[in-house]
Design a protein around this motif. Structure first.
Motif, PDB file in Angstrom:
ATOM      1  N   ARG A  20      -2.673 -20.306  -2.174  1.00  0.00           N
ATOM      2  CA  ARG A  20      -3.440 -21.264  -2.962  1.00  0.00           C
ATOM      3  C   ARG A  20      -2.613 -22.460  -3.440  1.00  0.00           C
ATOM      4  NH1 ARG A  20      -5.816 -16.442  -3.787  1.00  0.00           N
ATOM      5  NH2 ARG A  20      -5.131 -15.631  -5.757  1.00  0.00           N
ATOM      6  N   SER A  21      -1.496 -22.734  -2.786  1.00  0.00           N
ATOM      7  CA  SER A  21      -0.727 -23.919  -3.172  1.00  0.00           C
ATOM      8  C   SER A  21      -1.229 -25.124  -2.385  1.00  0.00           C
ATOM      9  CB  SER A  21       0.769 -23.701  -2.911  1.00  0.00           C
ATOM     10  OG  SER A  21       1.005 -23.561  -1.537  1.00  0.00           O
ATOM     11  N   SER A  22      -1.109 -26.262  -2.980  1.00  0.00           N
ATOM     12  CA  SER A  22      -1.560 -27.470  -2.302  1.00  0.00           C
ATOM     13  C   SER A  22      -0.390 -28.251  -1.706  1.00  0.00           C
ATOM     14  CB  SER A  22      -2.334 -28.356  -3.270  1.00  0.00           C
ATOM     15  OG  SER A  22      -1.524 -28.717  -4.359  1.00  0.00           O
ATOM     16  N   GLU A  23       0.813 -27.918  -2.090  1.00  0.00           N
ATOM     17  CA  GLU A  23       1.993 -28.633  -1.605  1.00  0.00           C
ATOM     18  C   GLU A  23       3.114 -27.643  -1.321  1.00  0.00           C
ATOM     19  OE1 GLU A  23       3.011 -32.242  -2.578  1.00  0.00           O
ATOM     20  OE2 GLU A  23       0.953 -32.859  -2.917  1.00  0.00           O
ATOM     21  N   PRO A  24       3.944 -27.937  -0.346  1.00  0.00           N
ATOM     22  CA  PRO A  24       5.111 -27.080  -0.085  1.00  0.00           C
ATOM     23  C   PRO A  24       6.101 -27.164  -1.250  1.00  0.00           C
ATOM     24  CG  PRO A  24       4.733 -28.595   1.759  1.00  0.00           C
ATOM     25  CD  PRO A  24       3.836 -29.012   0.644  1.00  0.00           C
ATOM     26  N   THR A  25       6.822 -26.076  -1.478  1.00  0.00           N
ATOM     27  CA  THR A  25       7.875 -26.005  -2.494  1.00  0.00           C
ATOM     28  C   THR A  25       9.213 -25.878  -1.770  1.00  0.00           C
ATOM     29  OG1 THR A  25       6.356 -24.867  -4.011  1.00  0.00           O
ATOM     30  CG2 THR A  25       8.713 -24.681  -4.491  1.00  0.00           C
ATOM     31  N   ASN A  36       6.125 -21.901   7.787  1.00  0.00           N
ATOM     32  CA  ASN A  36       4.944 -21.187   7.286  1.00  0.00           C
ATOM     33  C   ASN A  36       5.282 -19.993   6.394  1.00  0.00           C
ATOM     34  OD1 ASN A  36       3.038 -22.936   8.458  1.00  0.00           O
ATOM     35  ND2 ASN A  36       3.331 -21.923  10.438  1.00  0.00           N
ATOM     36  N   SER A  37       6.413 -20.070   5.658  1.00  0.00           N
ATOM     37  CA  SER A  37       6.778 -19.014   4.698  1.00  0.00           C
ATOM     38  C   SER A  37       5.890 -19.084   3.474  1.00  0.00           C
ATOM     39  CB  SER A  37       8.232 -19.188   4.231  1.00  0.00           C
ATOM     40  OG  SER A  37       9.141 -18.951   5.255  1.00  0.00           O
ATOM     41  N   SER A  38       5.490 -17.923   2.979  1.00  0.00           N
ATOM     42  CA  SER A  38       4.753 -17.902   1.717  1.00  0.00           C
ATOM     43  C   SER A  38       5.693 -17.586   0.551  1.00  0.00           C
ATOM     44  CB  SER A  38       3.607 -16.890   1.773  1.00  0.00           C
ATOM     45  OG  SER A  38       4.113 -15.598   2.000  1.00  0.00           O
ATOM     46  N   LEU A  39       6.878 -17.017   0.870  1.00  0.00           N
ATOM     47  CA  LEU A  39       7.901 -16.721  -0.141  1.00  0.00           C
ATOM     48  C   LEU A  39       9.283 -16.984   0.468  1.00  0.00           C
ATOM     49  CD1 LEU A  39       6.625 -13.305  -1.561  1.00  0.00           C
ATOM     50  CD2 LEU A  39       6.666 -15.486  -2.756  1.00  0.00           C
ATOM     51  N   PRO A  40      10.260 -17.391  -0.363  1.00  0.00           N
ATOM     52  CA  PRO A  40      11.619 -17.547   0.164  1.00  0.00           C
ATOM     53  C   PRO A  40      12.247 -16.171   0.433  1.00  0.00           C
ATOM     54  CG  PRO A  40      11.546 -18.098  -2.183  1.00  0.00           C
ATOM     55  CD  PRO A  40      10.145 -17.790  -1.760  1.00  0.00           C
ATOM     56  N   MET A  41      13.151 -16.105   1.406  1.00  0.00           N
ATOM     57  CA  MET A  41      13.839 -14.853   1.747  1.00  0.00           C
ATOM     58  C   MET A  41      15.288 -14.958   1.297  1.00  0.00           C
ATOM     59  SD  MET A  41      12.181 -14.112   5.481  1.00  0.00           S
ATOM     60  CE  MET A  41      12.086 -15.807   6.029  1.00  0.00           C
ATOM     61  N   LEU A  42      15.773 -13.908   0.640  1.00  0.00           N
ATOM     62  CA  LEU A  42      17.136 -13.880   0.125  1.00  0.00           C
ATOM     63  C   LEU A  42      18.137 -13.959   1.280  1.00  0.00           C
ATOM     64  CD1 LEU A  42      18.884 -13.511  -2.469  1.00  0.00           C
ATOM     65  CD2 LEU A  42      18.919 -11.069  -1.936  1.00  0.00           C
TER      66      LEU A  42
END
Length: 181
Positions: A20-25, A36-42
């Motif tokens: 549900r984000s409108s912009e990349p972080t 196309n990551s939804s979460l960062p990976m350590l």
């Protein structure tokens, strides 16, 4: 998705897009974000990941990179990092020397002594220091040390008190029973 839109947001590499984000972080330092990551990976041990990374970067030789590293860190003095990919920091053994960035430990050199694993000190005249010394050894009675890495026995007709750098002739009118008196 932004209001009045009908598509999905493309998430570029080096960024992540939570649901549900409108912009990349931007991907934070110590993490990496593939396309196309939804979460960062350590970032895993042996690698480092500066901010906005899309891949893990192998840790260079002479460095260490624990999990979550944002940059490679040179192996600290007194330790060595034996792995090709920034392995664990290993303390140097007693009598060894490890300058910053070491991949292996080195025996303290002949003519020097190592009171700790990060510095060497030159041996004083009248003393000797074989490889791996942790302190100076005073040249023993009955011997002389012309340099700091060899001991030579005193010859007949001479005497050598402790710490001698050369032989001394027995005084006129004296008899030297052995090389120490």
């Amino acid at each position: 998705c932004p209001a009045n839109s009908s598509g999905t947001v493309h998430c570029p590499a080096g960024n992540y897009c939570p649901p549900r984000s409108s912009e990349p972080t931007a991907c934070p330092a110590g993490y990496y974000c593939v396309e196309n990551s939804s979460l960062p990976m350590l970032c895993t041990a042996g690698h480092y990941c500066p901010a906005n990374s899309s891949v893990e970067i192998p840790c260079p030789v002479n460095s260490t990179c624990p999990a979550g590293s944002a940059s490679a860190v040179s192996c600290p003095a007194g330790n060595y990092c034996p792995s090709e990919e920034g392995g664990p920091i290993t303390p140097c053994s007693l009598g060894s020397y490890c300058p910053p960035g070491s991949t292996s430990q080195q025996l303290c050199p002949v003519g020097s002594f190592c009171v700790n694993a990060s510095t060497t000190q030159s041996c004083s005249l009248g003393s000797y220091c074989p490889a791996g010394s942790t302190s100076e050894q005073l040249c023993p009675v009955g011997s002389f040390c012309m340099n700091t890495n060899t001991i030579q026995p005193c010859s007949l007709g001479n005497y050598c008190p402790a710490g001698s750098t050369s032989e001394r002739l027995c005084p006129v009118g004296s008899y030297c029973v052995n090389a120490s008196t």
